[in-house]
Motif scaffolding. Structure first.
Motif, short mmCIF file in Angstrom:
data_model
loop_
_atom_site.label_atom_id
_atom_site.label_comp_id
_atom_site.label_asym_id
_atom_site.label_seq_id
_atom_site.Cartn_x
_atom_site.Cartn_y
_atom_site.Cartn_z
N GLU A 20 -35.64 10.17 61.13
CA GLU A 20 -37.08 9.92 61.25
C GLU A 20 -37.57 8.84 60.29
OE1 GLU A 20 -39.20 11.01 63.45
OE2 GLU A 20 -37.66 12.22 64.45
N LEU A 21 -36.64 8.12 59.69
CA LEU A 21 -37.03 7.07 58.75
C LEU A 21 -37.43 5.78 59.46
CD1 LEU A 21 -34.36 7.49 55.92
CD2 LEU A 21 -36.80 7.99 55.78
N ALA A 22 -36.81 5.49 60.60
CA ALA A 22 -37.10 4.24 61.31
C ALA A 22 -36.75 4.41 62.78
CB ALA A 22 -36.31 3.10 60.69
N TRP A 23 -37.21 3.45 63.60
CA TRP A 23 -36.90 3.50 65.03
C TRP A 23 -35.44 3.14 65.30
CZ3 TRP A 23 -39.92 5.75 68.44
CH2 TRP A 23 -41.28 5.89 68.16
N THR A 24 -34.84 2.40 64.41
CA THR A 24 -33.43 2.06 64.54
C THR A 24 -32.59 3.00 63.67
OG1 THR A 24 -33.65 0.43 62.76
CG2 THR A 24 -33.90 -0.36 65.02
N ALA A 25 -31.30 3.05 63.94
CA ALA A 25 -30.41 3.93 63.19
C ALA A 25 -30.36 3.53 61.72
CB ALA A 25 -29.00 3.89 63.79
N VAL A 26 -30.39 4.53 60.85
CA VAL A 26 -30.37 4.30 59.40
C VAL A 26 -29.17 5.02 58.80
CG1 VAL A 26 -31.59 4.63 57.23
CG2 VAL A 26 -32.88 4.11 59.31
N GLU A 27 -28.37 4.30 58.04
CA GLU A 27 -27.20 4.91 57.39
C GLU A 27 -27.56 5.54 56.06
OE1 GLU A 27 -23.97 2.26 57.02
OE2 GLU A 27 -23.76 1.88 59.17
N LYS A 28 -28.41 4.85 55.30
CA LYS A 28 -28.82 5.34 53.99
C LYS A 28 -30.34 5.19 53.86
CE LYS A 28 -26.34 2.38 51.86
NZ LYS A 28 -25.74 1.58 50.75
N PRO A 29 -31.01 6.18 53.29
CA PRO A 29 -32.47 6.07 53.12
C PRO A 29 -32.87 4.88 52.27
CG PRO A 29 -31.59 7.93 51.87
CD PRO A 29 -30.49 7.45 52.77
N GLU A 30 -31.96 4.46 51.36
CA GLU A 30 -32.25 3.30 50.50
C GLU A 30 -32.42 2.01 51.30
OE1 GLU A 30 -29.83 5.41 50.11
OE2 GLU A 30 -29.83 6.23 48.08
N ASP A 31 -31.92 2.01 52.54
CA ASP A 31 -32.05 0.83 53.38
C ASP A 31 -33.48 0.66 53.90
OD1 ASP A 31 -29.36 0.38 53.02
OD2 ASP A 31 -28.77 1.39 54.89
N VAL A 32 -34.26 1.75 53.82
CA VAL A 32 -35.61 1.72 54.39
C VAL A 32 -36.69 1.93 53.33
CG1 VAL A 32 -37.17 2.79 56.08
CG2 VAL A 32 -34.71 2.61 56.57
N LEU A 33 -36.46 2.88 52.44
CA LEU A 33 -37.49 3.25 51.46
C LEU A 33 -36.99 3.11 50.03
CD1 LEU A 33 -38.81 6.51 53.16
CD2 LEU A 33 -39.80 4.23 53.32
N LYS A 34 -37.96 3.09 49.12
CA LYS A 34 -37.66 3.08 47.69
C LYS A 34 -38.45 4.20 47.02
CE LYS A 34 -36.86 -1.92 47.35
NZ LYS A 34 -37.30 -3.18 46.70
N ALA A 35 -37.85 4.84 46.04
CA ALA A 35 -38.53 5.89 45.31
C ALA A 35 -39.77 5.33 44.62
CB ALA A 35 -37.60 6.51 44.27
N GLY A 36 -40.88 6.03 44.79
CA GLY A 36 -42.12 5.61 44.17
C GLY A 36 -43.05 4.80 45.05
N GLU A 37 -42.56 4.27 46.17
CA GLU A 37 -43.40 3.43 47.01
C GLU A 37 -44.30 4.27 47.93
OE1 GLU A 37 -41.98 1.11 50.35
OE2 GLU A 37 -40.04 2.13 50.23
N PRO A 38 -45.49 3.76 48.23
CA PRO A 38 -46.39 4.46 49.15
C PRO A 38 -45.93 4.27 50.59
CG PRO A 38 -47.37 2.40 48.44
CD PRO A 38 -46.10 2.55 47.66
N VAL A 39 -46.07 5.31 51.40
CA VAL A 39 -45.67 5.25 52.80
C VAL A 39 -46.64 6.06 53.66
CG1 VAL A 39 -43.20 4.94 52.37
CG2 VAL A 39 -44.15 7.24 52.51
N GLY A 40 -46.64 5.72 54.94
CA GLY A 40 -47.39 6.51 55.90
C GLY A 40 -46.42 7.44 56.62
N VAL A 41 -46.83 8.69 56.85
CA VAL A 41 -45.97 9.65 57.53
C VAL A 41 -46.79 10.46 58.54
CG1 VAL A 41 -44.27 9.91 55.69
CG2 VAL A 41 -46.34 11.31 55.66
N VAL A 42 -46.07 11.06 59.48
CA VAL A 42 -46.70 11.93 60.47
C VAL A 42 -46.12 13.34 60.31
CG1 VAL A 42 -46.98 12.42 62.93
CG2 VAL A 42 -47.06 10.06 62.11
N VAL A 43 -46.99 14.33 60.29
CA VAL A 43 -46.54 15.72 60.15
C VAL A 43 -45.88 16.16 61.46
CG1 VAL A 43 -47.25 18.11 59.75
CG2 VAL A 43 -48.38 16.24 58.52
N THR A 44 -44.63 16.61 61.39
CA THR A 44 -43.92 17.05 62.60
C THR A 44 -43.61 18.53 62.60
OG1 THR A 44 -41.79 16.46 61.60
CG2 THR A 44 -42.88 14.79 62.95
N GLY A 45 -43.72 19.18 61.46
CA GLY A 45 -43.45 20.61 61.41
C GLY A 45 -43.97 21.24 60.13
#
Length: 203
Positions: free
Chosen positions: A155-180
């Motif tokens: 759920e990190l990106a629309w494309t396949a992600v191997e490591k979360p570090e490829d998409v996000l960084k600790a401390g950065e602001p992000v938008g999210v959607v509640v799924t559960g």
């Protein structure tokens, strides 16, 4: 100091050897509030010297708080929550007859931020958040004070992600959607992918 072996090298104190301590602990009721002072911080939990009752013959205090019972929110160091010498009031959970101690909860004396969050939030809601930790299977994002949710790897990106570090960084602001929202287990599932533009629709 009288102890009894279980035949496998482990030891427990006998009630007969410390009748005053046993009588005190046996007389406590669940959720009863007990006050005391943080006596020691160990890698496995926190000892509390209680104001009432006898002292413990072995440990720094009769009261004991495991890490999960210290606070509702996740923390990196115990000192973020309590310090030696600090006065605390805790709720009694149970009588640990093996160690002859009172298992306590500090977080039970404070409002649960997750319940308040769950009462005012529905699945599908878009929220601003901040990445607090990256783990092999996703990322944790704080969406409210004391409330964090898991964004699974898929759920990190629309494309396949191997490591979360490829998409996000600790401390950065992000938008999210509640799924559960799991109220019973106090678990929150989020999606960063759904908060991003769908590349398929932009074609």
């Amino acid at each position: 100091m009288d102890k009894v072996s279980d035949g496998q090298g482990a030891w427990s104190m006998t009630a007969a050897a410390h009748p005053e301590l046993w009588a005190f602990l046996a007389g406590l009721e669940q959720d009863q509030l007990l006050s005391g002072t943080i006596a020691a911080i160990e890698s496995f939990g926190v000892f509390v010297a209680l104001d009432d009752g006898p002292a413990h013959p072995v440990f720094p205090g009769v009261g004991f708080i495991t890490y999960p019972e210290l606070a509702w929110q996740r923390f990196e160091a115990v000192e973020e929550v309590v310090r030696v010498g600090q006065r605390v009031t805790c709720a009694f959970l149970q009588f640990d007859t093996w160690n002859g101690e009172a298992r306590l909860s500090l977080r039970a004396t404070r409002p649960d931020p997750f319940r308040a969050f769950a009462d005012g939030t529905e699945v599908g809601r878009v929220l601003p958040g901040q990445v607090t930790a990256l783990i092999p299977f996703g990322a944790f994002v704080r969406v409210a004070d004391g409330v964090e949710g898991l964004v699974p790897l898929e759920e990190l990106a629309w494309t396949a992600v191997e490591k979360p570090e490829d998409v996000l960084k600790a401390g950065e602001p992000v938008g999210v959607v509640v799924t559960g929202i799991d109220r019973e287990r106090r678990r929150l599932l989020l999606s960063h992918r759904l908060a991003l533009p769908d590349p398929a629709r932009s074609r």
